[in-house]
Design a protein around this motif. Sequence first.
Motif, PDB file in Angstrom:
ATOM      1  N   UNK A  14       0.827  -1.206   0.000  1.00 27.42           N
ATOM      2  CA  UNK A  14       0.000   0.000   0.000  1.00 27.42           C
ATOM      3  C   UNK A  14       0.864   1.259   0.000  1.00 27.42           C
ATOM      4  N   UNK A  15       2.025   1.189   0.630  1.00 23.91           N
ATOM      5  CA  UNK A  15       2.934   2.328   0.569  1.00 23.91           C
ATOM      6  C   UNK A  15       3.410   2.546  -0.861  1.00 23.91           C
ATOM      7  N   UNK A  16       3.633   1.473  -1.601  1.00 22.18           N
ATOM      8  CA  UNK A  16       4.009   1.608  -3.016  1.00 22.18           C
ATOM      9  C   UNK A  16       2.883   2.264  -3.802  1.00 22.18           C
ATOM     10  N   UNK A  17       1.637   1.894  -3.520  1.00 27.56           N
ATOM     11  CA  UNK A  17       0.491   2.537  -4.179  1.00 27.56           C
ATOM     12  C   UNK A  17       0.484   4.025  -3.854  1.00 27.56           C
ATOM     13  N   UNK A  18       0.725   4.364  -2.587  1.00 26.48           N
ATOM     14  CA  UNK A  18       0.772   5.761  -2.195  1.00 26.48           C
ATOM     15  C   UNK A  18       1.847   6.535  -2.941  1.00 26.48           C
ATOM     16  N   UNK A  19       3.014   5.921  -3.143  1.00 24.79           N
ATOM     17  CA  UNK A  19       4.082   6.594  -3.888  1.00 24.79           C
ATOM     18  C   UNK A  19       3.707   6.781  -5.356  1.00 24.79           C
ATOM     19  N   UNK A  20       3.037   5.790  -5.960  1.00 26.54           N
ATOM     20  CA  UNK A  20       2.592   5.935  -7.349  1.00 26.54           C
ATOM     21  C   UNK A  20       1.559   7.052  -7.493  1.00 26.54           C
ATOM     22  N   UNK A  21       0.618   7.115  -6.558  1.00 31.78           N
ATOM     23  CA  UNK A  21      -0.392   8.182  -6.598  1.00 31.78           C
ATOM     24  C   UNK A  21       0.277   9.536  -6.391  1.00 31.78           C
ATOM     25  N   UNK A  22       1.222   9.608  -5.469  1.00 31.86           N
ATOM     26  CA  UNK A  22       1.969  10.845  -5.232  1.00 31.86           C
ATOM     27  C   UNK A  22       2.739  11.259  -6.484  1.00 31.86           C
ATOM     28  N   UNK A  23       3.411  10.320  -7.122  1.00 31.97           N
ATOM     29  CA  UNK A  23       4.149  10.620  -8.355  1.00 31.97           C
ATOM     30  C   UNK A  23       3.230  11.076  -9.475  1.00 31.97           C
ATOM     31  N   UNK A  24       2.074  10.418  -9.609  1.00 30.52           N
ATOM     32  CA  UNK A  24       1.105  10.848 -10.623  1.00 30.52           C
ATOM     33  C   UNK A  24       0.604  12.259 -10.363  1.00 30.52           C
ATOM     34  N   UNK A  25       0.378  12.578  -9.097  1.00 29.49           N
ATOM     35  CA  UNK A  25      -0.061  13.932  -8.754  1.00 29.49           C
ATOM     36  C   UNK A  25       0.998  14.973  -9.074  1.00 29.49           C
ATOM     37  N   UNK A  26       2.258  14.642  -8.821  1.00 34.87           N
ATOM     38  CA  UNK A  26       3.343  15.581  -9.146  1.00 34.87           C
ATOM     39  C   UNK A  26       3.460  15.779 -10.655  1.00 34.87           C
ATOM     40  N   UNK A  27       3.260  14.719 -11.431  1.00 34.13           N
ATOM     41  CA  UNK A  27       3.281  14.843 -12.899  1.00 34.13           C
ATOM     42  C   UNK A  27       2.141  15.748 -13.361  1.00 34.13           C
ATOM     43  N   UNK A  28       0.965  15.577 -12.771  1.00 34.11           N
ATOM     44  CA  UNK A  28      -0.166  16.447 -13.140  1.00 34.11           C
ATOM     45  C   UNK A  28       0.119  17.904 -12.804  1.00 34.11           C
ATOM     46  N   UNK A  29       0.738  18.150 -11.647  1.00 36.25           N
ATOM     47  CA  UNK A  29       1.077  19.526 -11.274  1.00 36.25           C
ATOM     48  C   UNK A  29       2.104  20.121 -12.235  1.00 36.25           C
ATOM     49  N   UNK A  30       3.093  19.342 -12.612  1.00 36.20           N
ATOM     50  CA  UNK A  30       4.089  19.829 -13.578  1.00 36.20           C
ATOM     51  C   UNK A  30       3.462  20.088 -14.943  1.00 36.20           C
ATOM     52  N   UNK A  31       2.571  19.220 -15.355  1.00 34.11           N
ATOM     53  CA  UNK A  31       1.883  19.403 -16.629  1.00 34.11           C
ATOM     54  C   UNK A  31       1.014  20.669 -16.605  1.00 34.11           C
ATOM     55  N   UNK A  32       0.309  20.876 -15.515  1.00 37.81           N
ATOM     56  CA  UNK A  32      -0.521  22.076 -15.380  1.00 37.81           C
ATOM     57  C   UNK A  32       0.345  23.332 -15.394  1.00 37.81           C
ATOM     58  N   UNK A  33       1.468  23.289 -14.696  1.00 37.28           N
ATOM     59  CA  UNK A  33       2.375  24.435 -14.680  1.00 37.28           C
ATOM     60  C   UNK A  33       2.898  24.724 -16.088  1.00 37.28           C
ATOM     61  N   UNK A  34       3.264  23.674 -16.817  1.00 38.96           N
ATOM     62  CA  UNK A  34       3.753  23.848 -18.187  1.00 38.96           C
ATOM     63  C   UNK A  34       2.693  24.438 -19.098  1.00 38.96           C
ATOM     64  N   UNK A  35       1.446  23.993 -18.959  1.00 36.16           N
ATOM     65  CA  UNK A  35       0.360  24.538 -19.797  1.00 36.16           C
ATOM     66  C   UNK A  35       0.127  26.005 -19.456  1.00 36.16           C
TER      67      UNK A  35
END
Length: 174
Positions: free
Chosen positions: A140-161
């Motif tokens: 479950x900690x691995x799932x949490x890290x994947x969700x955290x990483x996906x959220x950071x990618x979304x934030x970077x994508x939003x910042x780039x747009x």
Amino acid sequence: MRHFAAWLYFLGTVSVLAGIVIYLTNIPNVPDEDDLVSYTGYVVGIRLEKDFDGTDVVYFLIRDDEVRYKYMSTYPMYVEVRDRLGIYRDIDMMIEKDAEPDFDGAVRIWGLVEHDPYNPGTVVTFQEIVDETTETDRSWQAVGLYVLGGGLVLLLLAYGIRRAVPYVPKDPSV
């Protein structure tokens, strides 16, 4: 396109917070090996019960000791401990220093060595118990890290747009 970036900011923030919560709520509740002490006792009784959450538990009753010691069904070799560990035997257990009994009046066992004069005794090490009991928490900690990483990618994508698409204010008179 900038409205899309706003949604990405929102989803990224929610994903980052969810990832942090998932990770932090699944930190294994396991003592350090340095916090454990060896305890030797003579088993005079074994009692099988269910814990409050439905987990099967083996309670060991030790001679001249009022405290019960419990071995959980989530531990490795539970069936062997439940079915083959004999009473009237000496056992070595690893328990926490200054461990207070749980709500059921029992102390958790974090390692077990049975001294059987006739057969090889049951041996369960601390590391085996830790590996078995923390497997679900670690996944479950691995799932949490994947969700955290996906959220950071979304934030970077939003910042780039937001940076790539210029903001052009609309004339309110039109």
